[in-house]
Design a protein around this motif. Structure first.
Motif, PDB file in Angstrom:
ATOM      1  N   THR A   3       7.865 -10.505  -7.152  1.00  0.00           N
ATOM      2  CA  THR A   3       6.636  -9.731  -7.275  1.00  0.00           C
ATOM      3  C   THR A   3       5.722 -10.007  -6.094  1.00  0.00           C
ATOM      4  O   THR A   3       5.902 -10.977  -5.361  1.00  0.00           O
ATOM      5  CB  THR A   3       5.882 -10.073  -8.580  1.00  0.00           C
ATOM      6  N   ILE A   4       4.738  -9.117  -5.935  1.00  0.00           N
ATOM      7  CA  ILE A   4       3.678  -9.312  -4.951  1.00  0.00           C
ATOM      8  C   ILE A   4       2.348  -9.179  -5.682  1.00  0.00           C
ATOM      9  O   ILE A   4       2.249  -8.500  -6.698  1.00  0.00           O
ATOM     10  CB  ILE A   4       3.754  -8.283  -3.797  1.00  0.00           C
ATOM     11  N   THR A   5       1.353  -9.860  -5.167  1.00  0.00           N
ATOM     12  CA  THR A   5       0.004  -9.736  -5.704  1.00  0.00           C
ATOM     13  C   THR A   5      -0.869  -9.151  -4.617  1.00  0.00           C
ATOM     14  O   THR A   5      -0.861  -9.602  -3.477  1.00  0.00           O
ATOM     15  CB  THR A   5      -0.544 -11.103  -6.157  1.00  0.00           C
ATOM     16  N   LEU A   6      -1.607  -8.114  -4.985  1.00  0.00           N
ATOM     17  CA  LEU A   6      -2.511  -7.463  -4.042  1.00  0.00           C
ATOM     18  C   LEU A   6      -3.838  -7.198  -4.724  1.00  0.00           C
ATOM     19  O   LEU A   6      -3.994  -7.484  -5.905  1.00  0.00           O
ATOM     20  CB  LEU A   6      -1.878  -6.164  -3.517  1.00  0.00           C
ATOM     21  N   GLN A   7      -4.769  -6.681  -3.973  1.00  0.00           N
ATOM     22  CA  GLN A   7      -6.078  -6.343  -4.500  1.00  0.00           C
ATOM     23  C   GLN A   7      -6.175  -4.832  -4.644  1.00  0.00           C
ATOM     24  O   GLN A   7      -5.955  -4.106  -3.682  1.00  0.00           O
ATOM     25  CB  GLN A   7      -7.199  -6.826  -3.559  1.00  0.00           C
ATOM     26  N   GLU A  10     -10.619  -4.361  -5.524  1.00  0.00           N
ATOM     27  CA  GLU A  10     -11.168  -5.718  -5.615  1.00  0.00           C
ATOM     28  C   GLU A  10     -10.750  -6.475  -6.874  1.00  0.00           C
ATOM     29  O   GLU A  10     -11.373  -7.467  -7.237  1.00  0.00           O
ATOM     30  CB  GLU A  10     -12.691  -5.701  -5.465  1.00  0.00           C
ATOM     31  N   GLN A  11      -9.672  -6.032  -7.527  1.00  0.00           N
ATOM     32  CA  GLN A  11      -9.114  -6.764  -8.668  1.00  0.00           C
ATOM     33  C   GLN A  11      -7.649  -7.070  -8.362  1.00  0.00           C
ATOM     34  O   GLN A  11      -6.932  -6.234  -7.815  1.00  0.00           O
ATOM     35  CB  GLN A  11      -9.230  -5.952  -9.953  1.00  0.00           C
ATOM     36  N   ALA A  12      -7.211  -8.263  -8.748  1.00  0.00           N
ATOM     37  CA  ALA A  12      -5.825  -8.659  -8.500  1.00  0.00           C
ATOM     38  C   ALA A  12      -4.875  -7.824  -9.349  1.00  0.00           C
ATOM     39  O   ALA A  12      -5.149  -7.527 -10.511  1.00  0.00           O
ATOM     40  CB  ALA A  12      -5.651 -10.133  -8.805  1.00  0.00           C
ATOM     41  N   LEU A  13      -3.764  -7.444  -8.740  1.00  0.00           N
ATOM     42  CA  LEU A  13      -2.734  -6.675  -9.421  1.00  0.00           C
ATOM     43  C   LEU A  13      -1.386  -7.183  -8.936  1.00  0.00           C
ATOM     44  O   LEU A  13      -1.186  -7.392  -7.741  1.00  0.00           O
ATOM     45  CB  LEU A  13      -2.879  -5.185  -9.091  1.00  0.00           C
ATOM     46  N   THR A  14      -0.455  -7.379  -9.875  1.00  0.00           N
ATOM     47  CA  THR A  14       0.891  -7.821  -9.536  1.00  0.00           C
ATOM     48  C   THR A  14       1.858  -6.666  -9.755  1.00  0.00           C
ATOM     49  O   THR A  14       1.833  -6.021 -10.804  1.00  0.00           O
ATOM     50  CB  THR A  14       1.294  -9.029 -10.399  1.00  0.00           C
ATOM     51  N   SER A  19       7.327  -2.323  -3.820  1.00  0.00           N
ATOM     52  CA  SER A  19       6.583  -1.173  -4.338  1.00  0.00           C
ATOM     53  C   SER A  19       5.898  -0.428  -3.197  1.00  0.00           C
ATOM     54  O   SER A  19       5.527  -1.021  -2.182  1.00  0.00           O
ATOM     55  CB  SER A  19       5.520  -1.617  -5.341  1.00  0.00           C
ATOM     56  N   THR A  20       5.726   0.869  -3.403  1.00  0.00           N
ATOM     57  CA  THR A  20       5.030   1.700  -2.425  1.00  0.00           C
ATOM     58  C   THR A  20       3.648   2.067  -2.959  1.00  0.00           C
ATOM     59  O   THR A  20       3.340   1.866  -4.140  1.00  0.00           O
ATOM     60  CB  THR A  20       5.798   2.996  -2.144  1.00  0.00           C
ATOM     61  N   HIS A  55       2.589  -5.014   0.534  1.00  0.00           N
ATOM     62  CA  HIS A  55       2.983  -6.390   0.809  1.00  0.00           C
ATOM     63  C   HIS A  55       2.009  -7.360   0.143  1.00  0.00           C
ATOM     64  O   HIS A  55       0.868  -6.991  -0.174  1.00  0.00           O
ATOM     65  CB  HIS A  55       3.008  -6.641   2.314  1.00  0.00           C
ATOM     66  N   GLU A  56       2.457  -8.572  -0.007  1.00  0.00           N
ATOM     67  CA  GLU A  56       1.634  -9.636  -0.567  1.00  0.00           C
ATOM     68  C   GLU A  56       0.289  -9.690   0.159  1.00  0.00           C
ATOM     69  O   GLU A  56       0.231  -9.695   1.383  1.00  0.00           O
ATOM     70  CB  GLU A  56       2.364 -10.981  -0.419  1.00  0.00           C
ATOM     71  N   GLY A  57      -0.801  -9.704  -0.618  1.00  0.00           N
ATOM     72  CA  GLY A  57      -2.136  -9.853  -0.048  1.00  0.00           C
ATOM     73  C   GLY A  57      -2.786  -8.576   0.430  1.00  0.00           C
ATOM     74  O   GLY A  57      -3.931  -8.599   0.885  1.00  0.00           O
ATOM     75  N   ASP A  58      -2.075  -7.432   0.349  1.00  0.00           N
ATOM     76  CA  ASP A  58      -2.678  -6.167   0.767  1.00  0.00           C
ATOM     77  C   ASP A  58      -3.912  -5.853  -0.074  1.00  0.00           C
ATOM     78  O   ASP A  58      -4.052  -6.309  -1.206  1.00  0.00           O
ATOM     79  CB  ASP A  58      -1.693  -5.002   0.620  1.00  0.00           C
ATOM     80  N   SER A  59      -4.784  -5.039   0.493  1.00  0.00           N
ATOM     81  CA  SER A  59      -5.981  -4.577  -0.202  1.00  0.00           C
ATOM     82  C   SER A  59      -5.953  -3.053  -0.252  1.00  0.00           C
ATOM     83  O   SER A  59      -5.888  -2.401   0.790  1.00  0.00           O
ATOM     84  CB  SER A  59      -7.232  -5.052   0.537  1.00  0.00           C
TER      85      SER A  59
END
Length: 69
Positions: A3-7, A10-14, A19-20, A55-59
């Motif tokens: 999985t990746i975690t992104l914002q 402004e809220q975290a989402l996994t 994923s596109t 990608h991981e950390g994207d906003s």
């Protein structure tokens, strides 16, 4: 499953890795034509979303499209 975690707005989402942007909209249950998208501060046109990997950390920001002239 990786999985990746992104914002998202402004809220975290996994999401699943790979994923596109289009898949994120489906996950968030947002109609593609109802929002404009920005990835890491850069506008992404609607037609480019299926080919735009996340990608991981994207906003990601979702906002109302501005029309007019």
């Amino acid at each position: 499953m990786n999985t990746i975690t992104l914002q998202l707005d402004e809220q975290a989402l996994t999401l699943p890795a790979g994923s596109t942007l289009a898949q994120l909209l489906a996950h968030a249950q947002r109609a593609p034509e109802s929002v404009a998208t920005a990835l890491n501060g850069r506008f992404v046109p609607r037609e480019a979303r299926p080919g735009t990997p996340l990608h991981e950390g994207d906003s990601v920001l979702l906002f109302k499209p501005i029309v007019g002239g």
